[in-house]
Scaffold this active site. Structure first.
Site, short mmCIF file in Angstrom:
data_model
loop_
_atom_site.label_atom_id
_atom_site.label_comp_id
_atom_site.label_asym_id
_atom_site.label_seq_id
_atom_site.Cartn_x
_atom_site.Cartn_y
_atom_site.Cartn_z
N ASP A 81 0.87 -1.19 0.00
CA ASP A 81 0.00 0.00 0.00
C ASP A 81 0.90 1.23 0.00
OD1 ASP A 81 -2.41 1.61 0.40
OD2 ASP A 81 -1.68 1.92 2.44
N SER A 82 0.28 2.39 -0.20
CA SER A 82 1.04 3.64 -0.16
C SER A 82 1.54 3.94 1.26
CB SER A 82 0.14 4.78 -0.63
OG SER A 82 -1.06 4.78 0.12
N CYS B 123 -4.18 -1.36 -1.90
CA CYS B 123 -4.37 0.08 -2.01
C CYS B 123 -5.37 0.27 -3.14
CB CYS B 123 -3.04 0.74 -2.37
SG CYS B 123 -3.18 2.49 -2.77
N GLU C 244 -5.98 8.93 9.67
CA GLU C 244 -4.58 8.89 10.12
C GLU C 244 -4.39 9.69 11.41
OE1 GLU C 244 -1.49 9.28 7.27
OE2 GLU C 244 -2.44 7.85 5.92
N CYS D 75 -11.45 2.68 -0.45
CA CYS D 75 -10.17 3.25 0.00
C CYS D 75 -9.82 2.54 1.30
CB CYS D 75 -10.33 4.75 0.25
SG CYS D 75 -8.86 5.50 0.99
N HIS E 227 -8.50 3.45 3.97
CA HIS E 227 -8.70 4.14 5.24
C HIS E 227 -10.15 4.14 5.72
CE1 HIS E 227 -4.74 5.56 4.22
NE2 HIS E 227 -4.67 6.37 5.27
N1 DGL Z 1 -4.22 3.69 0.23
C1 DGL Z 1 -4.91 4.69 -0.52
C2 DGL Z 1 -6.15 4.08 -1.17
O1 DGL Z 1 -6.66 3.06 -0.74
C3 DGL Z 1 -5.29 5.88 0.34
C4 DGL Z 1 -4.11 6.73 0.77
C5 DGL Z 1 -3.37 7.39 -0.40
O2 DGL Z 1 -3.92 8.31 -1.01
O3 DGL Z 1 -2.27 6.95 -0.69
O4 DGL Z 1 -6.66 4.60 -2.11
#
Ligand code: DGL
Length: 264
Positions: free
Chosen positions: A9-10, A73, A152, A184, A186
């Site tokens: 993931d990011s 992600c 976050e 997403c 989060h």
């Molecule tokens: N992990 C990203 C997603 O699921 C959210 C956070 C980001 O923008 O990197 O889209």
């Protein structure tokens, strides 16, 4: 089969997916990469997110011999999945198809909502997948970028969170969908606030839960499943390990042990 499942993931968000993976597949070894040096992906272009995704996948495949890649992600899944699937021979699982599959299995599925980052919504990946999986459904997509910062910050049910939820999700309250895809990583952290605003009507589809089911099936079908005695999880990040550990535990729902910094 001792090879790990690679998950990336990011940043910390994919830990909501990892949590579901470890719950569904307690015998596996998971190797998680959080690209914390380059987060967020949700504001970036397809070209950039695809380049980052390839760099991480190359690292996981060449250095760690992973048997499967989970793109935990939604932004990377929406923007880079077709390219990743073309490049690599191992199975690559994204977040979009598992959510669409779940939506298609619901008894009521005429109206589907999708929320995600700006890049995910702009990509049209969910709409495209829903058009082929559920051609008769009406889809309304909404970017909810502030949800990432709220999650976050650990502001899961504060007045500010409730206000932001009300602002973004107003169209879904006035015209409730049968299901809302939380597109997403989060957003599952904010589920209570979302549910509180929308009420019990819409089914909330969680990409981590759905992806874990798909990974389970693919590992079994491919004879790739490992039957260890408990999940083994290794964490790699591209920036400060302490920050990742601090923020990540809310997403992972458990203590995060050793975190190693890597350069890709
Ligand atoms: N992990 C990203 C997603 O699921 C959210 C956070 C980001 O923008 O990197 O889209």
């Amino acid at each position: 089969m001792r090879r790990p499942v690679g998950v990336f993931d990011s940043g910390v968000g994919g830990l909501t997916v990892l949590k579901e993976l470890t719950r569904t597949l307690p015998g596996e070894h998971f190797l998680y990469v959080g690209d914390t040096a380059r987060v967020p992906y949700g504001t970036k272009s397809r070209e950039t997110v695809t380049r980052y995704s390839i760099e991480i996948a190359n690292h996981l495949i060449t250095r760690h011999d992973i048997k499967m890649l989970v793109v935990a992600c939604n932004t990377a899944s929406s923007l880079a999945l077709p390219v990743l699937r073309k490049i690599y021979k191992i199975p690559v699982v994204g977040m979009v198809d598992p959510c669409v599959r779940r939506a298609a299995s619901l008894p009521k599925r005429d109206n589907i909502g999708v929320i995600g980052t700006a890049a995910t919504v702009r990509s049209g990946a969910y709409e495209q997948a829903l058009r082929s999986g559920l051609p008769a459904s009406h889809v309304v997509s909404t970017p909810c970028p502030l949800f990432v910062s709220l999650a976050e910050e650990g502001w899961v049910e504060t007045p500010v969170t409730r206000a932001v939820v009300a602002e973004y999700l107003a169209p879904y309250r006035s015209d409730p969908p049968d299901a809302l895809i939380l597109g997403c990583t989060h957003y599952p952290v904010l589920k209570n606030s979302i549910r509180g605003f929308l009420g019990e009507g819409p089914v909330l589809i969680d990409s981590g839960e759905e992806a874990a089911r798909v990974v389970d099936v693919l590992l079994s079908e491919g004879g790739l499943k490992r039957e260890g005695s408990g999940p083994e999880v290794s964490f790699l990040v591209t920036d400060d390990p302490d920050h990742f550990r601090g923020v990540g535990e809310l997403f992972y729902g458990a203590e995060i042990g050793a975190v190693k910094k890597v350069s890709l």
